[in-house]
Design an enzyme around this catalytic site. Structure first.
Site, mmCIF file in Angstrom:
data_model
loop_
_atom_site.group_PDB
_atom_site.id
_atom_site.type_symbol
_atom_site.label_atom_id
_atom_site.label_comp_id
_atom_site.label_asym_id
_atom_site.label_seq_id
_atom_site.Cartn_x
_atom_site.Cartn_y
_atom_site.Cartn_z
ATOM 1 C CD1 TRP A 145 9.168 -72.653 25.793
ATOM 2 C CD2 TRP A 145 9.249 -70.491 26.354
ATOM 3 N NE1 TRP A 145 7.885 -72.159 25.744
ATOM 4 C CE2 TRP A 145 7.907 -70.835 26.088
ATOM 5 C CE3 TRP A 145 9.540 -69.173 26.731
ATOM 6 C CZ2 TRP A 145 6.853 -69.913 26.200
ATOM 7 C CZ3 TRP A 145 8.494 -68.267 26.836
ATOM 8 C CH2 TRP A 145 7.175 -68.641 26.568
ATOM 9 N N GLY A 201 9.325 -82.253 22.847
ATOM 10 C CA GLY A 201 8.622 -82.880 23.956
ATOM 11 C C GLY A 201 8.208 -84.303 23.628
ATOM 12 C CD GLU A 243 7.549 -75.960 41.004
ATOM 13 O OE1 GLU A 243 6.562 -75.207 41.132
ATOM 14 O OE2 GLU A 243 8.379 -76.152 41.914
ATOM 15 C CB CYS A 278 4.672 -70.119 36.007
ATOM 16 S SG CYS A 278 6.160 -69.853 36.965
ATOM 17 C CE LYS A 450 -7.682 -73.097 42.867
ATOM 18 N NZ LYS A 450 -8.879 -72.275 42.608
ATOM 19 C CD GLU A 457 11.152 -79.089 41.672
ATOM 20 O OE1 GLU A 457 11.439 -78.193 40.867
ATOM 21 O OE2 GLU A 457 11.178 -80.299 41.388
HETATM 22 P P1 NAD Z 1 5.521 -77.118 27.777
HETATM 23 O O1 NAD Z 1 4.726 -77.934 28.740
HETATM 24 O O2 NAD Z 1 5.090 -77.061 26.372
HETATM 25 O O3 NAD Z 1 7.018 -77.670 27.743
HETATM 26 C C1 NAD Z 1 7.799 -77.826 28.904
HETATM 27 C C2 NAD Z 1 8.820 -78.932 28.654
HETATM 28 O O4 NAD Z 1 8.130 -80.167 28.487
HETATM 29 C C3 NAD Z 1 9.645 -78.723 27.382
HETATM 30 O O5 NAD Z 1 10.958 -79.179 27.596
HETATM 31 C C4 NAD Z 1 8.909 -79.609 26.389
HETATM 32 O O6 NAD Z 1 9.724 -80.031 25.323
HETATM 33 C C5 NAD Z 1 8.493 -80.774 27.266
HETATM 34 N N1 NAD Z 1 7.329 -81.517 26.766
HETATM 35 C C6 NAD Z 1 6.342 -81.080 25.947
HETATM 36 N N2 NAD Z 1 5.449 -82.062 25.720
HETATM 37 C C7 NAD Z 1 5.871 -83.141 26.424
HETATM 38 C C8 NAD Z 1 5.381 -84.463 26.608
HETATM 39 N N3 NAD Z 1 4.246 -84.859 26.031
HETATM 40 N N4 NAD Z 1 6.054 -85.299 27.435
HETATM 41 C C9 NAD Z 1 7.170 -84.897 28.046
HETATM 42 N N5 NAD Z 1 7.703 -83.660 27.902
HETATM 43 C C10 NAD Z 1 7.066 -82.794 27.095
HETATM 44 O O7 NAD Z 1 5.663 -75.681 28.413
HETATM 45 P P2 NAD Z 1 6.402 -74.416 27.787
HETATM 46 O O8 NAD Z 1 5.559 -73.830 26.712
HETATM 47 O O9 NAD Z 1 7.820 -74.771 27.490
HETATM 48 O O10 NAD Z 1 6.428 -73.424 29.040
HETATM 49 C C11 NAD Z 1 5.378 -72.589 29.375
HETATM 50 C C12 NAD Z 1 4.550 -73.210 30.477
HETATM 51 O O11 NAD Z 1 5.359 -73.520 31.593
HETATM 52 C C13 NAD Z 1 3.492 -72.269 31.018
HETATM 53 O O12 NAD Z 1 2.287 -72.964 31.212
HETATM 54 C C14 NAD Z 1 4.069 -71.820 32.352
HETATM 55 O O13 NAD Z 1 3.113 -71.378 33.285
HETATM 56 C C15 NAD Z 1 4.771 -73.036 32.796
HETATM 57 N N6 NAD Z 1 5.803 -72.697 33.779
HETATM 58 C C16 NAD Z 1 5.597 -73.014 35.088
HETATM 59 C C17 NAD Z 1 6.545 -72.661 36.041
HETATM 60 C C18 NAD Z 1 6.359 -72.966 37.493
HETATM 61 O O14 NAD Z 1 7.319 -72.849 38.239
HETATM 62 N N7 NAD Z 1 5.169 -73.345 37.947
HETATM 63 C C19 NAD Z 1 7.701 -71.987 35.647
HETATM 64 C C20 NAD Z 1 7.877 -71.687 34.305
HETATM 65 C C21 NAD Z 1 6.923 -72.045 33.369
#
Ligand code: NAD
Length: 479
Positions: A145, A201, A243, A278, A450, A457
Site C-alpha cells: 500500500w 492477503g 521485493e 522499503c 539477503k 525489477e
Molecule cells: P504485506 O506483505 O502485508 O502485503 C503486501 C501484499 O501481499 C498485499 O497485497 C497483501 O494483501 C498481500 N498478502 C498478505 N499476506 C499474504 C499471503 N499470505 N499470501 C499472499 N499475499 C499476501 O506488506 P504491506 O504491509 O502491504 O507493505 C509493507 C511492506 O512492504 C514492508 O515490509 C516494506 O518494506 C515492503 N515493501 C518493499 C518494497 C521493495 O521494493 N522492496 C517496496 C514497498 C514495500
C-alpha cells in the site's frame, strides 16, 4: 474489480471498507472482497487472453503502454487525490510525484519491446542454434500500500511488454488508485490482458499464489509474507521475484556534516512519506566528532515539517496508512522512549488531542544514543522513526551497518571519493547511494540482498530476467 475486461463484484457480493487515514473511522469506499472463486475467474481470464497477447508484435504491445502513459499524464490530478485519500501520503510531496512517475514507468517499458532479442550460438557449421525470450503466461502481481500505483506499474508494464498477461492484487489498504489505473489501461488493452482483483492477503493473495495456471509471481511486501509466497511457489516450482523489507543504514562521515546532508538524510529516511518506504535509511550512523551538532541541525529542520491533512498542498507529511500500522509504529516509539540510555531528539508518541489526533498522524521522531542491538534498531518500523548511532572507527561502522538480516538500500555521506566508494562497496545492500537519498529511478536494476529480496525489477534487465524465460532452438543443418 476488473476481470476479463469487465467491472464486476465479488462472486458472493461481499465488500470491505477503505478508510482514509486522515480521519479515524471515515470510510471513503466499499470495494469487492474476493475469494478463491474470484481468483480462479481472474486467472482464467488472463490465461484465455495470453495466446493472442503473446502473438502481438512486441513493439505494438509497447505502443499500448505508451498510450497508457499519455492517459496517465492526463489523469495525474485524479490519481494523486485518490492516492492521498486512501494512503495518507501528502499530495504535494508524495502522491502527485508518484502519479507522474507511473507515466514514466509505462513510457520506459513501452520503449523496450525491441529489446526482447535472442542470440545465435556457434555450435558448428552443421548446427544452427538460437535463443528466444518467451513470456511465462499468467503473472500474479501482488503489491503493498505504500506507493501502490508505482509498484503496480513496475510489475504491469514489464510483464505486459514481454507478452505476459497479469492478475494484480493491490493491498486492501490502498486498492482505489490501482483500480483507477486499471480503468486507464482498459482503453488500450484487449480484454483479460490485465485483471485487478481486490481483497485480503489470505483470501486473495494465497489462492492467487497457489493457482495452477499462474506461471510467475512478482511480489512486493513484507519479508514474512514473501517467505510464505516462496513456500507456496516451491510446490509448483514457479519462479518468484520478491521485493521485501529493509532496515537500511546511512553512514555519515565527519567531512559531510553539512546542511545539504541534513536534507539528504531526511529525504533518505522518507520522512515525507511517514517513513513508509522499503528503502528508508532508518539507522543513521554518525561519526562521534559531529554527532551532537548534526542531530541538533536535523531536529531543527524536522521541526519545520508541516504534518497534517494529506490533501492540503501546504503539508509536507501526511498520515500513517491504517489503524493497525499506527498502533505498530506507536508501540515502537513507546519502546524507544522507555529504553534506558536512549534520548528523544525530536518527536515521540503521537499527539492524543488536537487536530492531529483525528487521524493516524505521527510526527517525525529521532532517537539518539541507540544501540544497534535494540529492537528499534533491528526491526523494520515502517514509520517516521530514525535511530541515530554514534561511531568512531570506520570498520566498526560498516560492521554495524551490515549487522542485519536485511540488505535493501544504504546511504554514504562523505566528500572523500575514495572513502565513499570503499564504504559503498563494503555495504551488503542491493542499492547504495552516495551523497543523495532519492527514490528509485526507472531503468536502474533494483532489489535486495539477503532477506530483502530475490531478483531485480524496474529495469531492462529486470524485464528480461523477471518476465521472460529463454528457450534454445537447435537445428540440424547436415547436408
Ligand atoms: P504485506 O506483505 O502485508 O502485503 C503486501 C501484499 O501481499 C498485499 O497485497 C497483501 O494483501 C498481500 N498478502 C498478505 N499476506 C499474504 C499471503 N499470505 N499470501 C499472499 N499475499 C499476501 O506488506 P504491506 O504491509 O502491504 O507493505 C509493507 C511492506 O512492504 C514492508 O515490509 C516494506 O518494506 C515492503 N515493501 C518493499 C518494497 C521493495 O521494493 N522492496 C517496496 C514497498 C514495500
Amino acid at each position: 474489480m476488473f476481470v476479463g475486461g469487465e467491472w464486476i463484484d465479488s462472486a458472493d457480493g461481499r465488500t470491505f471498507e477503505v478508510e482514509t487515514p486522515a480521519k479515524r473511522g471515515k470510510v471513503v469506499a466499499h470495494v469487492p472482497r474476493s475469494g478463491a472463486a474470484d481468483v480462479d475467474r481472474a486467472v482464467r481470464a488472463a490465461a484465455a487472453a495470453f495466446p493472442a497477447w503473446r502473438a502481438v508484435p512486441a513493439r505494438e504491445r509497447g505502443r499500448a503502454l505508451l498510450r497508457i502513459a499519455d492517459d496517465v499524464d492526463a489523469k495525474v490530478e485524479e490519481l494523486a487525490r485518490t492516492l492521498a485519500t486512501e494512503t495518507g501520503n501528502a499530495i504535494r510531496t508524495q502522491a502527485r510525484p508518484e502519479a507522474k512517475n507511473v507515466a514514466d514507468v509505462f513510457r520506459y517499458f513501452g520503449g523496450l519491446g525491441g529489446e526482447l532479442k535472442g542470440e545465435t550460438i556457434p555450435l558448428g557449421e552443421n548446427m544452427f542454434s538460437y535463443t528466444r525470450r518467451e513470456p511465462f503466461g499468467v503473472v500474479a502481481a501482488i503489491v503493498p500500500w505504500n506507493v501502490p500505483i508505482q509498484i503496480a506499474a513496475w510489475k504491469i508494464a514489464p510483464a505486459l511488454v514481454a507478452g505476459n498477461t497479469v492478475v494484480l492484487k493491490p493491498s486492501a489498504n490502498a486498492p482505489l488508485a490501482v483500480l483507477e489505473l486499471a480503468r486507464i489501461c482498459e482503453a488500450h488493452l484487449p480484454k483479460g490482458v490485465l485483471n485487478v482483483i481486490t481483497g485480503t492477503g489470505e483470501e486473495v493473495g494465497t489462492p492467487l499464489a497457489e493457482h495452477p495456471l499462474v506461471a510467475k509471481i512478482s511480489f512486493t511486501g513484507n519479508t514474512e509474507t514473501g517467505k510464505a509466497i516462496l513456500r507456496l511457489a516451491a510446490d509448483r516450482i514457479v519462479p518468484v521475484t520478491l521485493e521485501l523489507g529493509g532496515k537500511s543504514p546511512q553512514i555519515l562521515f565527519p567531512d559531510a556534516a553539512s546542511d545539504s546532508t541534513v536534507d539528504g538524510v531526511i529525504a533518505a529516511m522518507r520522512f515525507a512519506r511517514q517513513g513508509q518506504s522499503c528503502t528508508a535509511g532508518s539507522r543513521l550512523f554518525v561519526h562521534k566528532s559531529v554527532y551532537d551538532g548534526f542531530l541538533d541541525r536535523l531536529a531543527a529542520k524536522l521541526a519545520t515539517f508541516k504534518v497534517g491533512d494529506p490533501l492540503d498542498e501546504r503539508n509536507d507529511m501526511g498520515a500513517i496508512v491504517s489503524a493497525q500500522q499506527f498502533e505498530k509504529v506507536t508501540s515502537y516509539i513507546e519502546d524507544g522512549a522507555r529504553q534506558g540510555g536512549a534520548r528523544t531528539v525530536i518527536g515521540g508518541p503521537p499527539p492524543t488531542d488536537g487536530p492531529l489526533a483525528e487521524g493516524y498522524y505521527v510526527e517525525p521522531t529521532v532517537f539518539a544514543n541507540v544501540q544497534n542491538e535494540w529492537r528499534i534498531a533491528r526491526e523494520e518500523i515502517f514509520g517516521p522513526v530514525l535511530v541515530a548511532i554514534p561511531w568512531d572507527d570506520e570498520t566498526e561502522a560498516i560492521r554495524m551497518a551490515n549487522d542485519t538480516h536485511y540488505g535493501l538500500a544504504a546511504y554514504v555521506w562523505s566528500n572523500d571519493i575514495t572513502r565513499a566508494l570503499r564504504t559503498a562497496h563494503a555495504l551488503n545492500a542491493g542499492w547504495v547511494q552516495v551523497n543523495q537519498g532519492i527514490g528509485q529511478v526507472v531503468g536502474q536494476p533494483y532489489g535486495g540482498f539477503k532477506e530483502s529480496g530475490l531478483g531485480r525489477e524496474n529495469s531492462l534487465e529486470g524485464m528480461l530476467d523477471g518476465f521472460t524465460q529463454r528457450k534454445s532452438v537447435t537445428i540440424n543443418l547436415t547436408p
